[in-house]
Design a protein around this motif. Structure first.
Motif, PDB file in Angstrom:
ATOM      1  N   ALA A   1     -28.245 -39.107  16.881  1.00 41.46           N
ATOM      2  CA  ALA A   1     -29.419 -40.029  18.460  1.00 41.46           C
ATOM      3  C   ALA A   1     -29.488 -38.791  18.923  1.00 41.46           C
ATOM      4  O   ALA A   1     -31.230 -38.557  19.096  1.00 41.46           O
ATOM      5  CB  ALA A   1     -28.397 -40.697  18.767  1.00 41.46           C
ATOM      6  N   TYR A   2     -29.450 -37.647  18.878  1.00 38.41           N
ATOM      7  CA  TYR A   2     -29.782 -36.426  19.825  1.00 38.41           C
ATOM      8  C   TYR A   2     -31.325 -36.164  19.181  1.00 38.41           C
ATOM      9  O   TYR A   2     -31.696 -35.858  20.386  1.00 38.41           O
ATOM     10  CB  TYR A   2     -28.523 -34.921  19.863  1.00 38.41           C
ATOM     11  N   ARG A   3     -30.505 -35.757  17.667  1.00 39.92           N
ATOM     12  CA  ARG A   3     -32.177 -35.252  16.703  1.00 39.92           C
ATOM     13  C   ARG A   3     -33.262 -35.911  17.157  1.00 39.92           C
ATOM     14  O   ARG A   3     -34.233 -35.508  17.210  1.00 39.92           O
ATOM     15  CB  ARG A   3     -31.803 -34.736  15.671  1.00 39.92           C
ATOM     16  N   ASP A   4     -33.026 -37.098  16.984  1.00 37.52           N
ATOM     17  CA  ASP A   4     -33.979 -38.486  17.018  1.00 37.52           C
ATOM     18  C   ASP A   4     -34.495 -38.992  17.984  1.00 37.52           C
ATOM     19  O   ASP A   4     -35.629 -38.737  18.406  1.00 37.52           O
ATOM     20  CB  ASP A   4     -33.196 -39.558  16.135  1.00 37.52           C
ATOM     21  N   PHE A   5     -33.702 -38.106  19.049  1.00 35.68           N
ATOM     22  CA  PHE A   5     -33.982 -38.351  20.885  1.00 35.68           C
ATOM     23  C   PHE A   5     -35.275 -37.187  21.727  1.00 35.68           C
ATOM     24  O   PHE A   5     -36.271 -37.365  21.610  1.00 35.68           O
ATOM     25  CB  PHE A   5     -33.316 -38.133  21.982  1.00 35.68           C
TER      26      PHE A   5
END
Lengths: 172, 172
Positions: A29-33
């Motif tokens: 999630a952090y990466r995609d975010f």
DNA sequence: ATTAATATGTCAATAAAACTGACATAACGG
DNA sequence: CCGTTATGTCAGTTTTATTGACATATTAAT
């Protein structure tokens, strides 16, 4: 008997699996975010650190350098390069403090606000969609869990959330 | 009349504020989440990338290099340095694939599993505490929201979660 | 008034972690 | 046999952060 023993083992396995899943969810999630904003930043020859500075200065107008360093948890030399660029290119303004003239109080310019909106637009959409799809109750859970994961320092930043507007976010 | 107008404005403000808060929660949580493991990694002269490799190889025993690159989204040269160290120092093993002998299938050694447990111990505690304090319902919400934030590629990694154990996590 | 401490900034060297580009080897598939 | 694929490696570069040393201006304390 066999029934009991599986009952003893499975909860542990599920728990472990549940935790690992949480870890990976956070990672993905952090990466995609951050992925989309990173692309925009490239066009300005900026990095993620620039985004963070713009974000937190925008959220805390008039913040001084020490407090910003406290939020970002980087060295002042690292901040200096990033902040220097942002100031030179007109995204952030520095004003000498009034009570304490050693301080440089930071605010984003209109140009800076524009960039901030541009950078966070996709992120707001991502969160908004996720919030909408998941529902209000899930959102509450999301916040509760994330808040529970914070260290005491970072948690304190959210603990004045119930205060009236103007008094928020003056933490060290 | 004034009542109506504030009703018109406030929801928008709260929504925006809610989204911004979510963004910051994610930032702080991710940072606090990785902070302790980073300290341990230093002692091995490893970085966060080593942790990720160990984690995902541990979770996907026998994964090949291409698939690992797909998960990590880094270049093979970047992976090469990290993976090379881990292999040379006995944390990860490479075995030539059986159906396709071009592939190097990766598994963590016992030494590697130990390091993984050591690295993730604090993270598991952090998540476990947050889960416990927040309650099962909140956990469900947490997962729902994070899942909703993933891009299609990453979301697919979680969509086979309901399959029996051995069939999980064979994605590219 | 002098002095110690604070807030900020800057120069220099370095380190970590990624990247690009080019090329090499081995094995697969047709 | 040949084109493609999986992997690895050499070399050079870039980005981002680090540490350490030092400078300036201002505040606060004695």
């Amino acid at each position: 008997m066999a029934d009991i023993s599986t009952r003893k083992v499975n909860p542990l396995f599920l728990r472990e699996e549940e935790l690992r899943q949480g870890m990976e969810l956070l990672f993905y999630a952090y990466r995609d975010f951050t992925a989309e904003a990173d692309l925009i930043l490239e066009q300005y020859n900026f990095g993620r650190a620039h985004h963070r500075v713009i974000h937190f200065v925008s959220r805390n107008p008039g913040i001084n350098v020490s407090d910003l360093l406290g939020i970002l948890q980087i060295t002042k030399q690292s901040l200096s390069r990033v902040l220097g660029q942002l100031v030179r290119e007109g995204f952030i303004e520095q004003k000498t403090g009034v009570q304490d003239r050693r301080q440089r109080l930071l605010t984003v310019t209109e140009k800076g606000e524009e960039l901030e909106r541009k950078l966070s637009e996709n992120q707001r959409v991502l969160i908004a969609n996720a919030y909408r799809e998941a529902g209000a109750e899930a959102v509450e859970g999301f916040r509760k869990v994330l808040l529970g994961m914070l260290g005491p320092n970072d948690r304190a930043r959210f603990e004045d959330e119930l205060l009236p507007n103007g008094l928020r976010r003056r933490m060290g």
